[in-house]
Write a protein that holds these residues in place. Structure first.
Motif, PDB file in Angstrom:
ATOM      1  N   LEU A  64      -9.420   5.885   6.503  1.00  0.00           N
ATOM      2  CA  LEU A  64      -9.736   5.143   5.288  1.00  0.00           C
ATOM      3  C   LEU A  64     -10.895   5.796   4.531  1.00  0.00           C
ATOM      4  CD1 LEU A  64      -9.398   2.700   3.411  1.00  0.00           C
ATOM      5  CD2 LEU A  64     -10.896   1.412   4.957  1.00  0.00           C
TER       6      LEU A  64
ATOM      7  N   ASN B 175      -0.064   6.086   8.886  1.00  0.00           N
ATOM      8  CA  ASN B 175      -0.240   4.942   9.777  1.00  0.00           C
ATOM      9  C   ASN B 175       1.079   4.402  10.332  1.00  0.00           C
ATOM     10  OD1 ASN B 175      -2.702   4.622   7.598  1.00  0.00           O
ATOM     11  ND2 ASN B 175      -3.305   4.231   9.713  1.00  0.00           N
TER      12      ASN B 175
ATOM     13  N   SER C  58       3.360   7.904   0.961  1.00  0.00           N
ATOM     14  CA  SER C  58       2.070   7.415   0.497  1.00  0.00           C
ATOM     15  C   SER C  58       2.228   6.875  -0.920  1.00  0.00           C
ATOM     16  CB  SER C  58       1.014   8.526   0.523  1.00  0.00           C
ATOM     17  OG  SER C  58       0.514   8.710   1.830  1.00  0.00           O
TER      18      SER C  58
ATOM     19  N   ALA D 291      -4.177   1.719   4.382  1.00  0.00           N
ATOM     20  CA  ALA D 291      -3.452   2.745   5.139  1.00  0.00           C
ATOM     21  C   ALA D 291      -2.851   3.778   4.191  1.00  0.00           C
ATOM     22  CB  ALA D 291      -2.369   2.082   5.992  1.00  0.00           C
ATOM     23  N   ASP D 292      -1.987   4.610   4.742  1.00  0.00           N
ATOM     24  CA  ASP D 292      -1.157   5.538   3.980  1.00  0.00           C
ATOM     25  C   ASP D 292       0.057   5.873   4.856  1.00  0.00           C
ATOM     26  OD1 ASP D 292      -1.971   7.521   5.824  1.00  0.00           O
ATOM     27  OD2 ASP D 292      -3.584   8.198   4.515  1.00  0.00           O
TER      28      ASP D 292
ATOM     29  N   VAL E 206      -3.434  -5.529  11.390  1.00  0.00           N
ATOM     30  CA  VAL E 206      -2.849  -4.189  11.493  1.00  0.00           C
ATOM     31  C   VAL E 206      -1.807  -4.176  12.609  1.00  0.00           C
ATOM     32  CG1 VAL E 206      -3.406  -1.728  11.420  1.00  0.00           C
ATOM     33  CG2 VAL E 206      -5.169  -3.403  10.889  1.00  0.00           C
TER      34      VAL E 206
ATOM     35  N   HIS F 219       3.370   1.043   3.366  1.00  0.00           N
ATOM     36  CA  HIS F 219       2.081   0.833   4.028  1.00  0.00           C
ATOM     37  C   HIS F 219       1.209  -0.209   3.349  1.00  0.00           C
ATOM     38  CE1 HIS F 219      -0.355   3.098   1.069  1.00  0.00           C
ATOM     39  NE2 HIS F 219       0.606   4.026   1.048  1.00  0.00           N
TER      40      HIS F 219
ATOM     41  N   PHE G 134      -8.472   4.716  12.514  1.00  0.00           N
ATOM     42  CA  PHE G 134      -7.977   4.063  11.306  1.00  0.00           C
ATOM     43  C   PHE G 134      -9.030   4.102  10.206  1.00  0.00           C
ATOM     44  CE2 PHE G 134      -7.277   0.385   8.581  1.00  0.00           C
ATOM     45  CZ  PHE G 134      -5.915   0.397   8.370  1.00  0.00           C
TER      46      PHE G 134
END
Length: 287
Positions: free
Chosen positions: A180, A35, A53, A31-32, A252, A27, A176
């Motif tokens: 965050l 996403n 992650s 993000a993590d 993105v 990612h 999104f």
């Protein structure tokens, strides 16, 4: 919860779905693992898919020191996840920070990569503006430490490369940045200060990049100004690379244009697996 453990004892949370040739998703900074859900659902129909992650992004561990967040930590962490799952090699699909890490695997552990998808890659690479970029990274890290993730998310949600996402999909954009805002401020600050603010520019790796034989797909949004020149640079120097430019798109890419992203990557992986994505034919070069 499933975790892989790195050589420096950091636990990395991961999820997997499907069966078949492995794909691991790496990612971006904002993000993590969550996403990649549109890709996890799509590609797990025919592949074993893994999303994790990175260190500093809960539910993975958040090391307290910025010294534990170098670019070397990030690309070797992806390998630690593969090692934990006893996966010898996989297709790498990375966005931004994840694309940089994927490229580093291509440079330093090419035997682990079946292919590399490098999406939104190379922001902050300009050698002319490198020190300015690094100073901004340090300032951004201090911002996380001072005002926290909730307020930083409010400040950054209208960054230029994020506007195409907002224009196309306000609901997705809001989700999104809601995610965050929940990021760990210490992890975000350390990642910004060390990985983002200290990683070598891709322009300093020209000779090494020319030797990477791994099939590569470079994807760039045509309104992601910071990544256009680095994407062209990689297309020029990665021997077995192709470049796809998404129109009216920003940074993105996997969430802005999930159907186009999935279709493009799926075709690339299919051609790689059919051994039909090789180095550029020298006859196509202009003398």
């Amino acid at each position: 919860m499933p975790y892989a453990v790195t050589t420096d004892k950091v636990r990395l949370y991961f999820e997997e779905a499907g069966s078949g040739t492995p794909i691991i998703f790496l990612h971006e900074y904002a993000a993590d693992h969550t996403n990649w859900e549109p890709q996890m659902r799509y590609f797990s129909r025919g592949h074993r898919c893994i999303a994790y992650s990175a260190r500093g992004y809960t539910p993975s561990d958040v090391p307290p020191s910025a010294d534990a967040y170098t670019y070397k930590h990030f690309y070797t962490d992806a390998l630690a996840v593969l090692d934990h799952l006893s996966i010898a090699k996989a297709h790498l699909v990375g966005l931004s920070m994840g694309a940089y890490s994927s490229l580093q695997i291509g440079l330093n552990a090419p035997e682990r990569a079946l292919s590399m998808t490098l999406a939104g890659v190379g922001s902050g690479s300009s050698l002319e503006n490198l020190e300015v970029f690094r100073a901004q990274c340090r300032a951004n890290a201090e911002q996380y430490e001072t005002i926290g993730s909730v307020e930083v998310a409010k400040v950054t949600r209208e960054a230029p490369s994020r506007i195409p996402f907002l224009v196309k999909d306000p609901r997705g954009h809001a989700d999104f940045y809601g995610a965050l805002a929940r990021h760990d401020a210490t992890g975000s600050a350390n990642t910004m200060r060390s990985f983002q603010g200290r990683r070598p520019s891709i322009y300093t790796m020209t000779e090494a990049i020319k030797k990477v034989a791994t099939p590569a797909l470079i994807i760039c949004g045509d309104e992601d100004d910071a990544c256009i020149e680095p994407s062209l640079f990689l297309k020029k120097h990665l021997p077995a690379s192709g470049l796809s430019m998404f129109p009216k798109s920003g940074h993105v890419l996997n969430l802005e244009e999930p159907a186009l992203f999935n279709e493009t990557v799926e075709r690339f992986i299919a051609l790689v697996e059919a051994n039909r994505w090789g180095p550029r034919d020298p006859r196509s070069l202009v003398a």
